[in-house]
Design a protein around this motif. Structure first.
Motif, PDB file in Angstrom:
ATOM      1  N   UNK A 131       0.837  -1.206   0.000  1.00  0.00           N
ATOM      2  CA  UNK A 131       0.000   0.000   0.000  1.00  0.00           C
ATOM      3  C   UNK A 131       0.872   1.256   0.000  1.00  0.00           C
ATOM      4  N   UNK A 132       1.919   1.260   0.817  1.00  0.00           N
ATOM      5  CA  UNK A 132       2.821   2.405   0.879  1.00  0.00           C
ATOM      6  C   UNK A 132       3.562   2.606  -0.451  1.00  0.00           C
ATOM      7  N   UNK A 133       4.001   1.494  -1.043  1.00  0.00           N
ATOM      8  CA  UNK A 133       4.708   1.588  -2.325  1.00  0.00           C
ATOM      9  C   UNK A 133       3.788   2.106  -3.426  1.00  0.00           C
ATOM     10  N   UNK A 134       2.526   1.658  -3.413  1.00  0.00           N
ATOM     11  CA  UNK A 134       1.566   2.140  -4.403  1.00  0.00           C
ATOM     12  C   UNK A 134       1.301   3.633  -4.229  1.00  0.00           C
ATOM     13  N   UNK A 135       1.203   4.067  -2.967  1.00  0.00           N
ATOM     14  CA  UNK A 135       0.986   5.493  -2.697  1.00  0.00           C
ATOM     15  C   UNK A 135       2.165   6.311  -3.198  1.00  0.00           C
ATOM     16  N   UNK A 136       3.384   5.790  -2.954  1.00  0.00           N
ATOM     17  CA  UNK A 136       4.575   6.515  -3.418  1.00  0.00           C
ATOM     18  C   UNK A 136       4.638   6.545  -4.945  1.00  0.00           C
ATOM     19  N   UNK A 137       4.260   5.429  -5.575  1.00  0.00           N
ATOM     20  CA  UNK A 137       4.247   5.379  -7.042  1.00  0.00           C
ATOM     21  C   UNK A 137       3.277   6.414  -7.617  1.00  0.00           C
ATOM     22  N   UNK A 138       2.108   6.537  -6.984  1.00  0.00           N
ATOM     23  CA  UNK A 138       1.120   7.514  -7.431  1.00  0.00           C
ATOM     24  C   UNK A 138       1.653   8.944  -7.280  1.00  0.00           C
ATOM     25  N   UNK A 139       2.381   9.196  -6.178  1.00  0.00           N
ATOM     26  CA  UNK A 139       2.968  10.521  -5.976  1.00  0.00           C
ATOM     27  C   UNK A 139       3.985  10.845  -7.059  1.00  0.00           C
ATOM     28  N   UNK A 140       4.825   9.853  -7.381  1.00  0.00           N
ATOM     29  CA  UNK A 140       5.838  10.066  -8.416  1.00  0.00           C
ATOM     30  C   UNK A 140       5.202  10.297  -9.779  1.00  0.00           C
ATOM     31  N   UNK A 141       4.126   9.554 -10.075  1.00  0.00           N
ATOM     32  CA  UNK A 141       3.424   9.749 -11.341  1.00  0.00           C
ATOM     33  C   UNK A 141       2.808  11.144 -11.419  1.00  0.00           C
ATOM     34  N   UNK A 142       2.271  11.600 -10.294  1.00  0.00           N
ATOM     35  CA  UNK A 142       1.690  12.943 -10.266  1.00  0.00           C
ATOM     36  C   UNK A 142       2.760  14.003 -10.514  1.00  0.00           C
ATOM     37  N   UNK A 143       3.928  13.836  -9.877  1.00  0.00           N
ATOM     38  CA  UNK A 143       5.022  14.783 -10.105  1.00  0.00           C
ATOM     39  C   UNK A 143       5.488  14.740 -11.554  1.00  0.00           C
ATOM     40  N   UNK A 170      11.151   8.911 -13.695  1.00  0.00           N
ATOM     41  CA  UNK A 170      10.850   7.655 -14.367  1.00  0.00           C
ATOM     42  C   UNK A 170      11.658   6.501 -13.788  1.00  0.00           C
ATOM     43  N   UNK A 171      12.923   6.783 -13.465  1.00  0.00           N
ATOM     44  CA  UNK A 171      13.775   5.771 -12.844  1.00  0.00           C
ATOM     45  C   UNK A 171      13.212   5.347 -11.486  1.00  0.00           C
ATOM     46  N   UNK A 172      12.744   6.326 -10.705  1.00  0.00           N
ATOM     47  CA  UNK A 172      12.156   6.039  -9.397  1.00  0.00           C
ATOM     48  C   UNK A 172      10.868   5.222  -9.537  1.00  0.00           C
ATOM     49  N   UNK A 173      10.045   5.556 -10.518  1.00  0.00           N
ATOM     50  CA  UNK A 173       8.797   4.827 -10.752  1.00  0.00           C
ATOM     51  C   UNK A 173       9.095   3.371 -11.087  1.00  0.00           C
ATOM     52  N   UNK A 174      10.080   3.136 -11.936  1.00  0.00           N
ATOM     53  CA  UNK A 174      10.448   1.772 -12.317  1.00  0.00           C
ATOM     54  C   UNK A 174      10.980   0.985 -11.122  1.00  0.00           C
ATOM     55  N   UNK A 175      11.755   1.658 -10.257  1.00  0.00           N
ATOM     56  CA  UNK A 175      12.286   0.998  -9.060  1.00  0.00           C
ATOM     57  C   UNK A 175      11.163   0.600  -8.113  1.00  0.00           C
ATOM     58  N   UNK A 176      10.230   1.528  -7.877  1.00  0.00           N
ATOM     59  CA  UNK A 176       9.096   1.254  -6.990  1.00  0.00           C
ATOM     60  C   UNK A 176       8.249   0.110  -7.551  1.00  0.00           C
ATOM     61  N   UNK A 177       8.019   0.110  -8.858  1.00  0.00           N
ATOM     62  CA  UNK A 177       7.213  -0.941  -9.491  1.00  0.00           C
ATOM     63  C   UNK A 177       7.861  -2.313  -9.295  1.00  0.00           C
ATOM     64  N   UNK A 178       9.186  -2.378  -9.444  1.00  0.00           N
ATOM     65  CA  UNK A 178       9.893  -3.650  -9.227  1.00  0.00           C
ATOM     66  C   UNK A 178       9.758  -4.104  -7.780  1.00  0.00           C
ATOM     67  N   UNK A 179       9.822  -3.172  -6.839  1.00  0.00           N
ATOM     68  CA  UNK A 179       9.671  -3.519  -5.431  1.00  0.00           C
ATOM     69  C   UNK A 179       8.282  -4.091  -5.151  1.00  0.00           C
ATOM     70  N   UNK A 180       7.254  -3.510  -5.763  1.00  0.00           N
ATOM     71  CA  UNK A 180       5.894  -4.024  -5.587  1.00  0.00           C
ATOM     72  C   UNK A 180       5.803  -5.454  -6.102  1.00  0.00           C
ATOM     73  N   UNK A 181       6.361  -5.694  -7.286  1.00  0.00           N
ATOM     74  CA  UNK A 181       6.327  -7.036  -7.880  1.00  0.00           C
ATOM     75  C   UNK A 181       7.051  -8.048  -6.995  1.00  0.00           C
TER      76      UNK A 181
END
Length: 317
Positions: A131-143, A170-181
């Protein structure tokens, strides 16, 4: 707290602050204030285990309640996280207008005893991490979206700075996505649910991750219950001769927001939802109402699929 006191069924209200937890016991009237730290919480939880507790109710305060919720849940204590708006409306209904930490805790305790909010599963640490990783991913996408918009309006001399920041985001978004997976891969039944949900055209990984972390009840409720829990079931507004418009209310807004964006894609790539959407439009439904109806259809279908452990077939919908 003296464990020799008369044992009665207690409802406990906790007003959460960044520094302190203010705790009221109902009907005994006892009140305690402790630091909001893991060490103090664990000591207090050990004391609470000696009592007959009906409910411990705490408001959702934007993360400051997490340590208490996890400690109580791990100790097997009946803790419930409620919407602060519900508590404030209850306070107004009983005529409590003053607002202090002590009064707030007492109101929450009375709210617990009177309205008896229902229990919901408390996310485990893995669910909370996702949940925290998804929230952070959404924040990065918004930025990222904000920077892309700036790229369209800012002068060329500033484009290099904006593009550099976009690359970093974009690099941060990809890192967060890998962590979720990686987190999802650790849990067998989550992998199974993921495979079932993503078999539906238009249900991507982000929506499936959101269901895993925000909607653990998926697959365990009936069609009306799951639609109401998400907040896509229309609520009647009728009184006397007045027949008001039915509107969706309540539910889980984060799930609903992600679902809405996903449905815009599903309508394009999933022939079942596309036909359903077009049929509703032909009947005179405005686009937003038609999209919400498609969302309701999707969550009902997904609930049945998960319950029956079945992958997508077009004749399901």
């Amino acid at each position: 707290m003296n464990t020799t006191e008369i044992q009665t069924s207690l409802n406990i209200g906790v007003d959460v602050g960044k520094a302190n937890l203010d705790i009221a016991l109902h009907p005994s009237g006892q009140f305690y204030s402790i630091p909001n730290s893991e060490a103090h919480i664990h000591r207090f939880v050990k004391i609470l285990k000696n009592y007959d507790i009906e409910r411990i109710v705490v408001e959702a305060t934007g993360r400051h309640e997490h340590a208490l919720v996890q400690a109580c849940n791990q100790a097997g204590l009946p803790i419930i996280v409620v919407n602060p708006t519900s508590v404030r409306r209850y306070a107004q209904a009983i005529g409590v207008l003053a607002k202090t930490d002590r009064i707030d805790a007492q109101v929450i305790a009375k709210y617990a005893a009177t309205l008896k909010p229902e229990f919901r599963p408390i996310p485990d640490k893995t669910s909370q991490k996702i949940r925290d990783l998804l929230a952070r991913r959404a924040q990065l996408l918004e930025m990222s979206t904000m920077e892309k918009n700036r790229l369209q309006i800012m002068p060329k001399p500033l484009h290099r700075s904006i593009k550099s920041l976009l690359k970093m985001l974009q690099s941060q978004i990809e890192t967060i996505t890998r962590q979720i997976e990686q987190e999802v891969a650790k849990v067998d039944h989550w992998r199974t649910k993921m495979d079932i949900m993503t078999s539906v055209p238009g249900v991507g990984k982000v929506l499936a991750y959101t269901f895993l972390s925000e909607l653990p009840e998926l697959g365990s409720l009936n069609r009306k219950e799951i639609a109401a829990l998400v907040g896509v079931a229309p609520i009647n507004r009728d009184s006397g001769k007045l027949n008001g418009k039915r509107r969706i209310r309540g539910g889980r807004p984060r799930v609903r927001t992600v679902m809405f964006m996903a449905m815009l894609s599903s309508i394009q790539c999933n022939p079942v939802f596309k036909r359903f959407y077009e049929r509703l439009k032909a009947q005179g439904k405005i686009p937003k109402v038609a999209v919400v109806a498609c969302m309701r259809k999707m969550i009902v279908v997904l609930n049945t699929m998960v319950k029956n452990q079945e992958s997508w077939r077009e004749n399901m919908a």
